[in-house]
Design an enzyme around this catalytic site. Structure first.
Site, PDB file in Angstrom:
ATOM      1  N   CYS A 118       0.815  -1.226   0.000  1.00 54.34           N
ATOM      2  CA  CYS A 118       0.000   0.000   0.000  1.00 54.34           C
ATOM      3  C   CYS A 118       0.847   1.274   0.000  1.00 54.34           C
ATOM      4  O   CYS A 118       0.322   2.360  -0.222  1.00 54.34           O
ATOM      5  CB  CYS A 118      -0.931  -0.015   1.195  1.00 54.34           C
ATOM      6  SG  CYS A 118      -1.865  -1.535   1.307  1.00 54.34           S
ATOM      7  N   HIS A 258      -3.484   6.826   3.096  1.00 59.14           N
ATOM      8  CA  HIS A 258      -3.882   5.502   2.619  1.00 59.14           C
ATOM      9  C   HIS A 258      -5.142   5.092   3.379  1.00 59.14           C
ATOM     10  O   HIS A 258      -5.222   5.250   4.604  1.00 59.14           O
ATOM     11  CB  HIS A 258      -2.730   4.526   2.884  1.00 59.14           C
ATOM     12  CG  HIS A 258      -3.106   3.100   2.696  1.00 59.14           C
ATOM     13  ND1 HIS A 258      -3.834   2.666   1.618  1.00 59.14           N
ATOM     14  CD2 HIS A 258      -2.875   1.994   3.467  1.00 59.14           C
ATOM     15  CE1 HIS A 258      -4.021   1.359   1.722  1.00 59.14           C
ATOM     16  NE2 HIS A 258      -3.449   0.934   2.835  1.00 59.14           N
ATOM     17  N   ASN A 288     -10.032  -0.797   1.291  1.00 62.44           N
ATOM     18  CA  ASN A 288      -8.587  -0.594   1.133  1.00 62.44           C
ATOM     19  C   ASN A 288      -8.185  -1.045  -0.277  1.00 62.44           C
ATOM     20  O   ASN A 288      -8.192  -2.244  -0.559  1.00 62.44           O
ATOM     21  CB  ASN A 288      -7.871  -1.417   2.215  1.00 62.44           C
ATOM     22  CG  ASN A 288      -6.361  -1.358   2.098  1.00 62.44           C
ATOM     23  OD1 ASN A 288      -5.813  -0.894   1.102  1.00 62.44           O
ATOM     24  ND2 ASN A 288      -5.678  -1.856   3.112  1.00 62.44           N
TER      25      ASN A 288
HETATM   26  N1  ACO Z   1     -17.451 -10.156  11.406  1.00 63.79           N
HETATM   27  C1  ACO Z   1     -17.768 -10.517  12.669  1.00 63.79           C
HETATM   28  N2  ACO Z   1     -16.854 -10.927  13.565  1.00 63.79           N
HETATM   29  C2  ACO Z   1     -15.570 -10.970  13.162  1.00 63.79           C
HETATM   30  C3  ACO Z   1     -15.176 -10.622  11.859  1.00 63.79           C
HETATM   31  C4  ACO Z   1     -16.168 -10.182  10.972  1.00 63.79           C
HETATM   32  N3  ACO Z   1     -15.899  -9.801   9.704  1.00 63.79           N
HETATM   33  N4  ACO Z   1     -13.837 -10.754  11.760  1.00 63.79           N
HETATM   34  C5  ACO Z   1     -13.399 -11.190  12.946  1.00 63.79           C
HETATM   35  N5  ACO Z   1     -14.461 -11.340  13.803  1.00 63.79           N
HETATM   36  C6  ACO Z   1     -14.446 -11.774  15.187  1.00 63.79           C
HETATM   37  C7  ACO Z   1     -13.265 -12.666  15.486  1.00 63.79           C
HETATM   38  O1  ACO Z   1     -13.542 -14.013  15.189  1.00 63.79           O
HETATM   39  C8  ACO Z   1     -13.080 -12.430  16.975  1.00 63.79           C
HETATM   40  O2  ACO Z   1     -14.031 -13.187  17.665  1.00 63.79           O
HETATM   41  P1  ACO Z   1     -13.639 -13.902  19.060  1.00 63.79           P
HETATM   42  O3  ACO Z   1     -13.300 -12.764  19.988  1.00 63.79           O
HETATM   43  O4  ACO Z   1     -14.883 -14.637  19.407  1.00 63.79           O
HETATM   44  O5  ACO Z   1     -12.454 -14.772  18.736  1.00 63.79           O
HETATM   45  C9  ACO Z   1     -13.479 -10.974  17.153  1.00 63.79           C
HETATM   46  O6  ACO Z   1     -14.299 -10.634  16.014  1.00 63.79           O
HETATM   47  C10 ACO Z   1     -12.297 -10.040  17.197  1.00 63.79           C
HETATM   48  O7  ACO Z   1     -11.454 -10.347  16.065  1.00 63.79           O
HETATM   49  P2  ACO Z   1     -10.153  -9.554  15.773  1.00 63.79           P
HETATM   50  O8  ACO Z   1      -9.502 -10.089  14.545  1.00 63.79           O
HETATM   51  O9  ACO Z   1      -9.353  -9.526  17.025  1.00 63.79           O
HETATM   52  O10 ACO Z   1     -10.795  -8.119  15.456  1.00 63.79           O
HETATM   53  P3  ACO Z   1     -10.167  -6.701  15.496  1.00 63.79           P
HETATM   54  O11 ACO Z   1     -10.900  -5.879  16.458  1.00 63.79           O
HETATM   55  O12 ACO Z   1      -8.663  -6.716  15.571  1.00 63.79           O
HETATM   56  O13 ACO Z   1     -10.574  -6.155  14.054  1.00 63.79           O
HETATM   57  C11 ACO Z   1      -9.572  -5.743  11.890  1.00 63.79           C
HETATM   58  C12 ACO Z   1     -10.081  -6.801  12.895  1.00 63.79           C
HETATM   59  C13 ACO Z   1     -10.767  -4.893  11.464  1.00 63.79           C
HETATM   60  C14 ACO Z   1      -8.978  -6.465  10.703  1.00 63.79           C
HETATM   61  C15 ACO Z   1      -8.520  -4.854  12.594  1.00 63.79           C
HETATM   62  O14 ACO Z   1      -7.570  -5.652  13.257  1.00 63.79           O
HETATM   63  C16 ACO Z   1      -7.807  -3.957  11.630  1.00 63.79           C
HETATM   64  O15 ACO Z   1      -8.398  -3.110  10.992  1.00 63.79           O
HETATM   65  N6  ACO Z   1      -6.463  -4.096  11.532  1.00 63.79           N
HETATM   66  C17 ACO Z   1      -5.675  -3.300  10.620  1.00 63.79           C
HETATM   67  C18 ACO Z   1      -5.653  -3.992   9.309  1.00 63.79           C
HETATM   68  C19 ACO Z   1      -5.057  -3.105   8.242  1.00 63.79           C
HETATM   69  O16 ACO Z   1      -5.027  -1.915   8.332  1.00 63.79           O
HETATM   70  N7  ACO Z   1      -4.576  -3.747   7.206  1.00 63.79           N
HETATM   71  C20 ACO Z   1      -4.009  -2.972   6.174  1.00 63.79           C
HETATM   72  C21 ACO Z   1      -3.220  -3.841   5.385  1.00 63.79           C
HETATM   73  S1  ACO Z   1      -2.346  -2.824   4.320  1.00 63.79           S
HETATM   74  C22 ACO Z   1      -1.563  -3.778   3.215  1.00 63.79           C
HETATM   75  O17 ACO Z   1      -0.513  -3.432   2.860  1.00 63.79           O
HETATM   76  C23 ACO Z   1      -2.144  -5.016   2.683  1.00 63.79           C
END
Ligand code: ACO
Length: 336
Positions: A118, A258, A288
């Site tokens: 990204c 971004h 994204n």
């Molecule tokens: N819908 C419902 N529940 C979900 C979903 C979903 N889509 N996804 C995960 N959950 C659940 C999980 O199973 C977990 O349940 P549990 O507590 O019973 O085990 C709970 O929600 C929490 O899951 P986490 O993965 O810990 O959720 P988090 O609050 O961290 O949010 C997210 C996930 C949105 C991906 C967040 O971590 C995030 O935005 N991270 C940054 C990612 C990012 O910016 N990536 C950019 C990449 S850039 C590149 O170069 C590719």
């Protein structure tokens, strides 16, 4: 920068997104999730995904045509093509070479791809800046195009909710009025935490040696770790970028980040003390789009009247690698 460096002008910017809109509600047909869960954690409501013959190449070509058109340059004028893509249709030929052919750009100029996820557009701009500064090339086409939907595990609900497909392009030239549109530019990487977002290539090893274990061919992301790393590093990084340019946050008109997660954007916004009017976001509509996300946010911001040209902006991004970067730019009238 080198002494007597030739300044750079941003001459044209364009973007392209696929036709098909996939909403959070649509994703509930794939797995257990909800619009509310996705929106509150990421700021995303919908994304565009390729269908039919669309891919990173077709989107990149379309964005490049628009950027060329705005720049007033013709395909014949382009002396170098740099494409930032982490989700190309093929590893080779490089998309850069295919864009060269698709746009009838002379077939004896150099074209190559880079991978900085990204942060790709900022990395590409940094490379172009060096070539222009040294006088080696005058007119360069940069394309940032990603088709992550083909690389996602669509049963992984914590990762596949985040991404959309799209492309952005920028034509940069040697400035003819002495004004440098890049006020400041900086790129970084930290490979030691590279495994928090990774995409492994499939393919058996040579049959004459012991076969290695195949790993999953989809994007694997530890979302929590990515979030933690970026929320810790990016706000301070952007603050330092401004200070190192001998500027203050209030000297800059817009933050165009971004579009990875609205909460990360808000952390940078808070650190700079910017009002919402100064911060350009469109993650709600596109998710994204990786390397494409900064030019897409910029041009759409102009189209919607949120960004007024003739202003200055901080562009900043982060991505797999981990890579990150930022630049402070002048946005001249007529570039998009
Ligand atoms: N819908 C419902 N529940 C979900 C979903 C979903 N889509 N996804 C995960 N959950 C659940 C999980 O199973 C977990 O349940 P549990 O507590 O019973 O085990 C709970 O929600 C929490 O899951 P986490 O993965 O810990 O959720 P988090 O609050 O961290 O949010 C997210 C996930 C949105 C991906 C967040 O971590 C995030 O935005 N991270 C940054 C990612 C990012 O910016 N990536 C950019 C990449 S850039 C590149 O170069 C590719």
């Amino acid at each position: 920068m080198i002494n007597n460096a030739i300044p750079l002008r941003i001459a044209g910017i364009g973007y392209s997104v696929p036709e098909t809109v996939v909403t959070n509600e649509d994703l509930t047909k794939l797995y257990d999730t909800s619009d509310e869960w996705i929106y509150t954690r990421t700021g995303i409501k919908e994304r565009r995904l390729v269908s039919g013959n669309e891919d990173a190449l077709s989107l990149g070509v379309d964005a490049a045509k628009k950027a060329l058109d705005k720049s007033g340059l013709k395909p014949d004028d382009i002396e170098l093509i740099i494409v930032a893509s982490s989700a190309p249709p093929q590893l080779y030929p490089a998309i850069g070479c295919r864009i060269q052919t698709a746009l009838n750009i002379p077939n004896n100029i150099p074209a190559f791809d880079i991978t900085a996820a990204c942060s790709g557009l900022i990395y590409a701009l940094s490379i172009a800046r060096g070539y222009i500064a040294s006088g080696m090339y005058k007119n360069i086409l940069l394309v940032a195009t990603d088709n992550n939907s083909r690389l996602l595990d669509w049963s992984d609900r914590s990762c596949s909710i985040l991404f959309g497909d799209g492309a952005g392009a920028m034509v940069v030239t040697a400035s003819d009025d002495g004004v440098d549109d890049i006020i400041s530019l900086d790129i970084r990487a930290d490979g030691s935490i590279g495994d928090i977002i990774q995409l492994n290539l499939q393919g058996k090893n040579c049959p004459l040696v012991e076969q290695r274990e195949e790993s999953n061919q989809y994007i694997q992301m530890n979302g929590k770790e990515v979030y933690r790393f970026v929320a810790r590093v990016l706000p301070e990084y952007v603050e330092n970028l401004i200070a190192n340019a001998n500027m203050k946050a209030e000297d800059i008109d817009y933050l165009i980040p971004h579009q990875a997660n609205l909460r990360i954007i808000q952390a940078v916004q808070e650190r700079l003390g910017y009002a919402n009017e100064k911060v350009v976001t469109n993650i709600e509509k596109y998710g994204n789009t990786s390397a494409a996300s900064i030019p897409l946010a910029l041009v759409e911001g102009v189209e919607k009247g949120k960004v007024k040209l003739g202003a200055t902006a901080i562009l900043t991004g982060f991505g797999a690698g981990m890579t990150w970067g930022g630049c402070i730019v002048r946005l001249r009238e007529g570039i998009c």
